[in-house]
Design a protein around this motif. Structure first.
Motif, short mmCIF file in Angstrom:
data_model
loop_
_atom_site.label_atom_id
_atom_site.label_comp_id
_atom_site.label_asym_id
_atom_site.label_seq_id
_atom_site.Cartn_x
_atom_site.Cartn_y
_atom_site.Cartn_z
N SER A 55 41.94 3.14 -36.40
CA SER A 55 41.34 3.76 -37.58
C SER A 55 40.41 2.77 -38.26
CB SER A 55 42.41 4.25 -38.56
OG SER A 55 43.20 3.16 -39.01
N ALA A 56 39.41 3.31 -38.93
CA ALA A 56 38.46 2.50 -39.69
C ALA A 56 37.99 3.34 -40.85
CB ALA A 56 37.29 2.06 -38.82
N SER A 57 37.64 2.67 -41.95
CA SER A 57 37.25 3.41 -43.15
C SER A 57 36.29 2.58 -43.98
CB SER A 57 38.48 3.77 -43.99
OG SER A 57 38.11 4.50 -45.14
N LEU A 58 35.29 3.26 -44.53
CA LEU A 58 34.34 2.66 -45.46
C LEU A 58 34.27 3.54 -46.71
CD1 LEU A 58 31.36 1.79 -43.04
CD2 LEU A 58 33.04 0.19 -44.00
N ASN A 59 34.23 2.90 -47.88
CA ASN A 59 34.09 3.67 -49.12
C ASN A 59 32.75 4.38 -49.13
OD1 ASN A 59 36.57 2.97 -50.17
ND2 ASN A 59 35.79 1.15 -51.21
N TRP A 60 32.78 5.67 -49.43
CA TRP A 60 31.55 6.44 -49.46
C TRP A 60 31.39 7.10 -50.84
CZ3 TRP A 60 30.40 11.47 -46.22
CH2 TRP A 60 29.04 11.78 -46.36
N ILE A 61 32.26 8.05 -51.16
CA ILE A 61 32.23 8.70 -52.49
C ILE A 61 33.65 8.62 -53.04
CG2 ILE A 61 31.44 10.72 -53.78
CD1 ILE A 61 30.03 11.70 -51.30
N PRO A 62 34.07 7.46 -53.53
CA PRO A 62 35.47 7.31 -53.98
C PRO A 62 35.86 8.28 -55.07
CG PRO A 62 34.33 5.18 -53.85
CD PRO A 62 33.28 6.24 -53.70
N SER A 63 34.91 8.65 -55.95
CA SER A 63 35.25 9.55 -57.05
C SER A 63 35.69 10.91 -56.55
CB SER A 63 34.06 9.70 -57.99
OG SER A 63 32.94 10.22 -57.29
N LEU A 64 35.23 11.32 -55.36
CA LEU A 64 35.62 12.60 -54.79
C LEU A 64 36.66 12.44 -53.68
CD1 LEU A 64 32.12 14.34 -54.49
CD2 LEU A 64 33.82 14.58 -56.31
N GLY A 65 37.13 11.22 -53.47
CA GLY A 65 38.11 11.00 -52.42
C GLY A 65 37.55 11.16 -51.02
N VAL A 66 36.24 10.92 -50.87
CA VAL A 66 35.58 11.06 -49.56
C VAL A 66 35.24 9.68 -49.04
CG1 VAL A 66 33.63 12.04 -48.31
CG2 VAL A 66 34.64 13.29 -50.23
#
Length: 797
Positions: A55-66
């Motif tokens: 798994s890998a993850s990058l912050n994109w739209i944290p305010s919307l949980g995306v």
């Protein structure tokens, strides 16, 4: 993993430049990118086979949980290798197929962009991220299908694919959002353990219907199947890539991925199995009736997609294993056959099977690839397609619901697919030689390499199915089931009912192929889809939508500003008025007013002046009445403790009245150009808007809320803005942008006034004193051509 996906987008952006610099070598260079992605995912296969996930993850739209989150397990690994592996071969194939095309660089851009988008779909670990990549595949496929944009049929096919799949995608988005609301999470790997929560929710049925709409539209399930054959207007590399092994499989992937969340219910089984069975039979029936090679393969692809959806709907461990096996087999043989069809068209000038025959000696390598791939499609041993068909038959035969009916439908569809396989492999290469539009010869190496590689792999995996079982089929099956599973594939299962069904399928298929000349004419008469099918419904819906758009545009966008304002004001009053009257308790609002006599007199003067503005016939009188309204408001400011605002209002009103008098005193008196009914309508709308605003003000003032702005401005005006006049500080510092906007409005108004002054008519002496030479230079009336001017709104109230 993130780099592997994003590198595809980077490579797509560089593709036109690479094509310009490398020219004939561009295909080889650009193929290195997908090849590197294949190598990366193949290297992960042993780890995934051991039960690991990445798994890998990058912050994109944290305010919307995306988040830009990705997840690699057995199911996504199979799709990722298919997407990037076939993508490598397609890039090479396209470099020869489109050699010399002026837009070859653009084609690589679209193709690689699609590949990266498709990788994003199958690797996304966030519902919204999945949707974004899902729609990117629709957009890039639109560009690929419509690549031959000079042809009307290509543009229409691209638009149809975009509208059908895009509309389904919007429905799917609604379903995904509802899943997130029910579970409280949008992470797909977390949702796999919350199936009970979703199925127990009252929103389960809407969620299921919305998700199925998106999946069915993307994977061309009945009744959305009509867009896929029309998409064959695309160049053959596009058909081979998008419509056999990648984009059309996205819906199957979505159903397989979400089956632990949505599956296991009666609604799921009825809808998914029903759609899959109908699509399987419809596609197979229509496939053997076609004569164009790509349309034969397109309808057979629809049939196989129905098989995959049917297996996902059955939902047993055996069905999950069969779905993965059929998926891999189909990607190998169908990709090869599409490329063969493109080679035949490229080297002979036709794709019509009635104009092809006896080409084995002219195209031996292409013919070998066609023969191996078609044999796998027909389910002949010892090819991998035979193993896939055996597992498929067994899953249908042992299905918990209606096994006899499902087995009958499966065998019937497979018989017709055997006929289709014969049409694409036997008819063009064997029998008597048929003259072709172009002298036939073998395709270039880059066009032979793809179909031969895929067909050879389909043959090799038939002998060593254990290699695929351990590293691909077993991990993918466990991912679909979200549970451990025992998976084993063998070439020779022994003499049993399933093998007898396979023999029956091949025998009946060969018989129908031999008698197709007599059977196809009456069978075509049974095809009523062109007259009453969903394709006609799509066209009627599209035509109706365009008519409705034209009709409402003629009403709403009519060129008259007054009607725009009427529409806006009336809509606002209607919606806000309804919400206010139904949701707000007006008992404490419409109370006895606390008003003094002098205040009432001022209000009466303001109202009388306002009425006078609308009734007087002189512009100067109207200006004077407007000034009276402004001075009345200034008096109210004084009475309610705002002398600074009153001084500003006095100054502005005085200046405005003077300017209006200077500008308007030369203009004629008002003319009545509207009917009495129109004026009454306008008055009613204006009064309604005023009444609404009055009511809103009364509601707000009836229960004033406590605010911290007063103390904030009082405390910070001097410390932060260095000013003791709080109002000035608010206007200049705290609301500086608002004040700048007001200044801009005044500047624009001043520019308008200046333009009006410039438009004054010339004086009489100026109009009659033009030099004679200038008058002689004017064209005669006969030389003047009439000019049509657009209609303008000259209405003045």
């Amino acid at each position: 993993m993130t780099a592997a996906i994003l590198s595809g987008f980077v490579l797509a952006a560089l593709a036109p430049w690479v094509r310009k610099v490398a020219r004939g070598w561009a295909g080889w260079l650009l193929a290195l990118g997908p090849l590197a992605i294949v190598a990366y995912f193949t290297a992960q296969a042993p780890h995934i086979a051991d039960g690991e996930t990445l798994s890998a993850s990058l912050n994109w739209i944290p305010s919307l949980g995306v988040d830009l989150a990705f997840y690699l397990d057995g199911l996504s690994l199979v799709f990722a290798i298919i997407i990037s592996g076939i993508g490598t071969l397609i890039v090479l194939y396209a470099s020869a197929y489109l050699a010399g095309d002026a837009l070859e660089g653009h084609f690589y851009l679209y193709l690689l962009f699609f590949m990266a988008s498709m990788l994003g779909v199958v690797l996304a670990n966030n519902l919204i991220t999945l949707f974004v990549f899902w729609e990117l595949t629709s957009i890039s496929s639109y560009l690929l299908i419509g690549f031959k944009h000079d042809k009307a049929t290509s543009r229409a096919a691209a638009l149809q694919a975009l509208l059908v799949t895009g509309s389904g995608g919007l429905a799917m988005l609604a379903g995904l959002v509802l899943i997130g609301q029910v579970t409280g999470s949008s992470t797909i790997s977390d949702l796999l353990s919350q199936g009970d929560t979703v199925r127990a929710s009252g929103l389960y049925v809407p969620i299921l219907l919305l998700v199925l709409l998106g999946a069915f539209a993307k994977s061309a399930q009945v009744p959305f199947h009509f867009w896929l054959p029309n998409a064959m207007e695309a160049p053959t590399p596009v058909s081979a890539y998008l419509h056999s092994a990648t984009m059309v499989q996205a819906g199957v992937y979505l159903l397989a991925r979400l089956s632990p969340v949505l599956g296991g219910t009666d609604e799921w089984r009825v809808l998914v199995i029903g759609a899959g069975a109908a699509t399987m039979l419809t596609g197979a029936y229509l496939a053997w009736l076609q004569t164009d090679l790509k349309r034969i393969l397109a309808y057979s692809t629809i049939s196989t997609l129905g098989m995959l959806v049917l297996l996902v709907g059955i939902g047993t461990p055996l069905a999950a294993k069969a779905a993965v096996t059929v998926l891999i087999a189909h990607a190998l043989y169908k990709g090869a056959l599409f490329l063969v069809a493109g080679s035949l068209d490229h080297e002979t000038g036709t794709r019509d099977v009635t104009q092809l025959g006896g080409l084995w000696h002219a195209l031996p390598f292409t013919g070998l690839a066609a023969l191996l791939a078609a044999a796998s499609m027909a389910g002949l041993p010892p090819l991998f397609g035979f193993i896939a068909k055996e597992v498929f038959y067994k899953a249908a035969y042992e299905a918990p619901d209606l096994p006899a009916l499902l087995t009958t439908l499966v065998v019937t569809s497979s018989v017709l697919l055997v006929v289709a396989a014969g049409l694409v492999a036997i008819k063009p290469f064997f029998g008597a030689r048929v003259p072709t539009p172009k002298p036939p010869h073998e395709a270039p190496l880059r066009m032979v390499l793809g179909p031969l590689t895929l067909a050879t792999l389909g043959a090799a995996f038939g002998f060593v199915p254990g290699l695929l079982t351990e590293y691909a089929i077993k991990p993918a099956t466990e991912a679909i089931l979200a549970a451990p599973a025992q998976v084993e594939l063998v070439l020779w299962p022994g003499l049993n009912v399933i093998l007898l069904l396979s023999l029956l399928t091949v025998t009946l298929g060969a018989g129908v192929y031999a008698a197709r000349a007599r059977l196809s004419p009456p069978a075509r008469r049974l095809d009523v889809g062109a007259r009453v099918g969903p394709a006609l419904g799509y066209q009627k819906l599209l035509d109706g939508t365009l008519w409705l758009a034209d009709w409402q545009t003629s009403i709403l966008q009519n060129g008259y500003l007054r009607y725009y304002l009427i529409t806006i004001v009336a809509t606002t009053v209607g919606l806000m008025g309804y919400a206010t009257l139904t949701r707000v308790a007006l008992g404490g609002v419409l109370r006895q007013p606390d008003i003094r006599l002098y205040e009432a007199l001022i209000v009466a003067v303001i109202l009388a002046a306002t009425l006078a503005v609308t009734q007087v016939r002189s512009r100067l009188a109207a200006v004077a009445a407007l000034g009276t309204v402004g001075y009345g408001i200034a008096l109210l400011y004084i009475l309610f403790g705002a002398p600074d605002l009153a001084m500003t209002q006095f100054a502005i009103e005085t200046l405005t009245v003077v300017l209006f008098v200077l500008v308007l005193y030369r203009l004629p008196r008002f003319a009545t150009l509207t009917s009495r009914a129109a004026r009454r309508r306008d008055a009613l709308i204006a009064l309604s808007a005023g009444a609404l605003m009055t009511l809103l003000v009364l509601i707000v003032t009836a229960d004033p809320s406590r605010t911290r702005l007063t103390s904030y401005f009082a405390y910070n005006s001097a410390t932060l803005a260095k000013g003791r006049n709080i109002v000035n500080v608010i206007l200049v510092d705290f609301r500086g942008l608002d004040t700048l906007g007001e200044i801009t409005v005044l500047s624009v108004a001043a520019a308008g006034v200046f333009a009006l002054l410039k438009l004054r008519p010339p004086r009489k002496e100026e109009a009659t004193s033009a030099p004679l030479a200038e008058a002689e230079a004017q064209p005669s009336p006969e030389e003047v051509k009439p000019v049509s001017l657009p209609a303008m709104d000259a209405t003045v109230d």
